[in-house]
Design an enzyme around this catalytic site. Structure first.
Site, PDB file in Angstrom:
ATOM      1  N   GLY A 276       0.782  -1.222   0.000  1.00 52.59           N
ATOM      2  CA  GLY A 276       0.000   0.000   0.000  1.00 52.59           C
ATOM      3  C   GLY A 276       0.813   1.271   0.000  1.00 52.59           C
ATOM      4  O   GLY A 276       0.270   2.354   0.224  1.00 52.59           O
ATOM      5  N   GLU A 318       4.569  -6.236   0.587  1.00 49.02           N
ATOM      6  CA  GLU A 318       3.853  -6.536  -0.651  1.00 49.02           C
ATOM      7  C   GLU A 318       3.607  -5.276  -1.480  1.00 49.02           C
ATOM      8  O   GLU A 318       2.460  -4.875  -1.695  1.00 49.02           O
ATOM      9  CB  GLU A 318       2.515  -7.216  -0.325  1.00 49.02           C
ATOM     10  CG  GLU A 318       2.647  -8.497   0.479  1.00 49.02           C
ATOM     11  CD  GLU A 318       1.295  -9.041   0.942  1.00 49.02           C
ATOM     12  OE1 GLU A 318       0.283  -8.306   0.817  1.00 49.02           O
ATOM     13  OE2 GLU A 318       1.254 -10.179   1.428  1.00 49.02           O
ATOM     14  N   GLY A 320       2.916  -3.077  -4.671  1.00 50.44           N
ATOM     15  CA  GLY A 320       2.355  -3.276  -6.009  1.00 50.44           C
ATOM     16  C   GLY A 320       2.461  -1.989  -6.780  1.00 50.44           C
ATOM     17  O   GLY A 320       3.269  -1.825  -7.688  1.00 50.44           O
ATOM     18  N   ARG A 321       1.644  -1.006  -6.377  1.00 52.01           N
ATOM     19  CA  ARG A 321       1.652   0.311  -6.985  1.00 52.01           C
ATOM     20  C   ARG A 321       3.061   0.920  -6.950  1.00 52.01           C
ATOM     21  O   ARG A 321       3.500   1.555  -7.906  1.00 52.01           O
ATOM     22  CB  ARG A 321       0.685   1.208  -6.214  1.00 52.01           C
ATOM     23  CG  ARG A 321       0.568   2.625  -6.720  1.00 52.01           C
ATOM     24  CD  ARG A 321      -0.056   3.520  -5.638  1.00 52.01           C
ATOM     25  NE  ARG A 321      -1.176   2.906  -4.965  1.00 52.01           N
ATOM     26  CZ  ARG A 321      -2.448   3.094  -5.270  1.00 52.01           C
ATOM     27  NH1 ARG A 321      -2.771   3.896  -6.262  1.00 52.01           N
ATOM     28  NH2 ARG A 321      -3.404   2.507  -4.593  1.00 52.01           N
ATOM     29  N   ARG A 358     -10.253   4.990 -11.922  1.00 50.67           N
ATOM     30  CA  ARG A 358      -9.871   5.393 -10.576  1.00 50.67           C
ATOM     31  C   ARG A 358     -10.388   6.782 -10.189  1.00 50.67           C
ATOM     32  O   ARG A 358     -10.757   7.019  -9.038  1.00 50.67           O
ATOM     33  CB  ARG A 358      -8.354   5.323 -10.402  1.00 50.67           C
ATOM     34  CG  ARG A 358      -7.799   3.903 -10.509  1.00 50.67           C
ATOM     35  CD  ARG A 358      -6.299   3.859 -10.203  1.00 50.67           C
ATOM     36  NE  ARG A 358      -6.042   4.215  -8.821  1.00 50.67           N
ATOM     37  CZ  ARG A 358      -5.499   5.369  -8.419  1.00 50.67           C
ATOM     38  NH1 ARG A 358      -5.153   6.291  -9.333  1.00 50.67           N
ATOM     39  NH2 ARG A 358      -5.283   5.608  -7.148  1.00 50.67           N
ATOM     40  N   TYR A 362     -12.786   6.661  -6.892  1.00 49.04           N
ATOM     41  CA  TYR A 362     -12.468   7.251  -5.592  1.00 49.04           C
ATOM     42  C   TYR A 362     -11.676   8.554  -5.694  1.00 49.04           C
ATOM     43  O   TYR A 362     -10.826   8.854  -4.844  1.00 49.04           O
ATOM     44  CB  TYR A 362     -11.749   6.270  -4.665  1.00 49.04           C
ATOM     45  CG  TYR A 362     -10.779   5.320  -5.289  1.00 49.04           C
ATOM     46  CD1 TYR A 362      -9.552   5.755  -5.774  1.00 49.04           C
ATOM     47  CD2 TYR A 362     -11.085   3.962  -5.378  1.00 49.04           C
ATOM     48  CE1 TYR A 362      -8.657   4.873  -6.323  1.00 49.04           C
ATOM     49  CE2 TYR A 362     -10.195   3.068  -5.937  1.00 49.04           C
ATOM     50  CZ  TYR A 362      -8.976   3.526  -6.403  1.00 49.04           C
ATOM     51  OH  TYR A 362      -8.083   2.636  -6.956  1.00 49.04           O
ATOM     52  N   CYS A 389     -20.658   7.626 -22.060  1.00 47.20           N
ATOM     53  CA  CYS A 389     -21.947   8.260 -21.790  1.00 47.20           C
ATOM     54  C   CYS A 389     -22.183   8.370 -20.285  1.00 47.20           C
ATOM     55  O   CYS A 389     -23.130   7.792 -19.728  1.00 47.20           O
ATOM     56  CB  CYS A 389     -23.066   7.463 -22.454  1.00 47.20           C
ATOM     57  SG  CYS A 389     -22.993   7.495 -24.243  1.00 47.20           S
ATOM     58  N   GLU A 390     -21.306   9.093 -19.616  1.00 53.29           N
ATOM     59  CA  GLU A 390     -21.386   9.326 -18.176  1.00 53.29           C
ATOM     60  C   GLU A 390     -20.811  10.702 -17.879  1.00 53.29           C
ATOM     61  O   GLU A 390     -19.710  11.030 -18.337  1.00 53.29           O
ATOM     62  CB  GLU A 390     -20.562   8.282 -17.406  1.00 53.29           C
ATOM     63  CG  GLU A 390     -21.037   6.859 -17.525  1.00 53.29           C
ATOM     64  CD  GLU A 390     -22.251   6.558 -16.678  1.00 53.29           C
ATOM     65  OE1 GLU A 390     -22.566   7.370 -15.776  1.00 53.29           O
ATOM     66  OE2 GLU A 390     -22.884   5.523 -16.915  1.00 53.29           O
TER      67      GLU A 390
END
Length: 460
Positions: A276, A318, A320-321, A358, A362, A389-390
């Site tokens: 994280g 761990e 990742g990002r 993303r 959030y 279409c959003e």
């Protein structure tokens, strides 16, 4: 072609500070090394990554396209391996996984975390050593657990009482004795978005330390001789910049280790503090220094265990990002530039929430630049949006582009290596873009872009 440029003293001056759009950067052409891939530069005005001109990438592979700087990603793998020497570094595959990434992990000596049978299949398909794989997931199916046992994965992190019983049964059926860790919800409130905070009690992951279910999980695993309990696992969230939460989690896990020793006369040899770790997305973001992070986590764990009278367990992390995020960009072509007088200019590109959910999911923030050329035009307050279409189809909510931006220009968005391709969809039947790796002036496809045949396959 004229573009509306917001004058000083407009309505934004009357906004509250948190409502005001960001200040325009001093140099719209600057490529901030804290945000962009390590090999990024401008050559003849155009952005180049890995020695490859983005105009050539757009011509050869189309847009949108994900571009991954291989040298950047590999160097960050080595950074983590060096900083955490003596510990285990397992790349969190959920950030972005494909066969080529697995090969890079193998080359650089890292382990791998998988969160599904599909991720496990990718790893096994290229011969990644199963003993360097950890299997995660809050609801692993019987088939996923059976496959993990058959493959001989190094660790399985159990997440519920149901899973403990399920895994015990399967292990007995297969004559296996897997190494097991218990995912503990430590109650730490990570300073991040609620959707990516994972250690508070009221969420789906783990077994609660406060409620006593983590201690009960220990009892149930130890009662099954076909399971080998080797440690505890904690993950407090994602995109964490302030590492204070890790200290709180480590202390609480150490207290549980003491309880386990006192109650069962068992000393667990491993402790996994998850990942994280945050990265820089916009100017002013400060990503943790990897060596300082590693030294700090080791000190936290050592101090907590020594104070508790326990031997120091082997540490696992761990990331990742932190490994794959900064090395990726997404390249788009501008389709329309629409002034909304007195507000901002909407810049629409040929992708959107299908290749980067993303921002909508959030409120993620990104840095975007005009990539196909340099410009000395005045800054233009903009919103970078997609073609879906959003109304929520937003890639960058507030940014500045030069006022001479026009259809056909290329826009690059930084730090999209993590989660963008993993979370990609076919909303509005858009095709998922290719992933192209660049290194030392050469480019190659590592994940093929979809075709209309791919979209129609399986429809009856």
């Amino acid at each position: 072609m004229s573009r509306f440029v917001h004058p000083a003293g407009d309505r934004h001056a009357e906004m509250l500070p948190h409502e005001r759009p960001p200040q325009a950067p001093a140099d719209l052409n600057r490529i901030d090394p804290a945000i962009w891939p390590r090999t990024s530069t401008r050559t003849d005005g155009a952005l180049t990554v890995g020695g490859v001109d983005v105009r050539d990438l757009a011509r050869d592979y189309g847009t949108p396209v994900y571009v991954l700087d291989e040298d950047d990603v590999r160097s960050r793998m080595r950074d983590y391996a060096t900083a955490f020497a003596g510990s285990d570094v397992h790349y969190a595959g959920k950030a972005f996984l494909c066969k080529e990434i697995v090969r890079w992990l193998h080359d650089e000596g890292l382990g791998l975390d998988v969160a599904s049978g599909g991720e496990l299949a990718v790893a096994l398909s290229v011969g990644f050593p199963p003993e360097r794989i950890t299997m995660h997931g809050n609801n692993k199916s019987v088939a996923e657990l059976a496959r993990a046992l058959e493959a001989g994965v190094g660790h399985i992190v159990v997440d519920s009482f149901d899973e403990i019983a399920r895994l015990g049964y399967l292990a007995e059926q297969q004559g296996k004795r897997p190494k097991v860790m218990i995912r503990v919800t430590t109650g730490v409130e990570a300073h991040t978005h609620e959707f990516i905070a994972t250690a508070h009690d009221d969420q789906k992951f783990g077994l609660s330390l406060n409620a006593g279910t983590a201690a009960e999980a220990v009892r149930r695993v130890l009662a099954l001789p076909q399971l080998e309990l080797v440690g505890l696992h904690s993950h407090i969230g994602s995109q964490i910049i302030d590492t204070g939460g890790f200290e709180v989690a480590a202390r609480r896990l150490a207290a549980l280790l003491v309880q386990i020793k006192d109650e069962h006369d068992v000393v667990l040899p491993e402790l996994d503090l998850g990942g994280g770790y945050g990265i820089a997305y916009v100017e002013g973001d400060e990503a943790p220094d990897i060596k300082e992070l590693a030294d700090g986590l080791r000190e936290i764990v050592t101090k907590a265990c020594v104070e508790a009278g326990l031997p120091v367990p082997r540490l696992t992390v761990e990331p990742g990002r932190g490994i794959v995020g900064p090395g990726g960009i997404t390249l788009y072509e501008v389709g329309t530039v629409k002034d909304v007088e007195g507000l901002r200019t909407y810049v629409s590109v040929d992708g959107g929430m299908s290749d980067n959910i993303r921002t909508a999911l959030y409120g993620a923030e990104y840095t975007a630049v005009l990539a196909s050329r340099e410009s000395t035009a005045e800054p233009m307050l903009s919103r970078l949006v997609g073609k879906h279409c959003e109304s929520g189809d937003i890639i960058v909510r507030d940014c500045h582009f030069p006022a001479d931006l026009a259809p056909g220009d290329l826009i690059a968005v930084a730090a999209t290596g993590a989660y963008c391709r993993s979370l990609a969809s076919n909303y509005n039947y858009l095709l998922k873009p290719a992933v192209v790796a660049v290194s030392r002036g050469a480019a190659r496809v590592i994940v093929q872009g979809e075709t209309e045949d791919d979209l129609l396959r399986g429809q009856l």
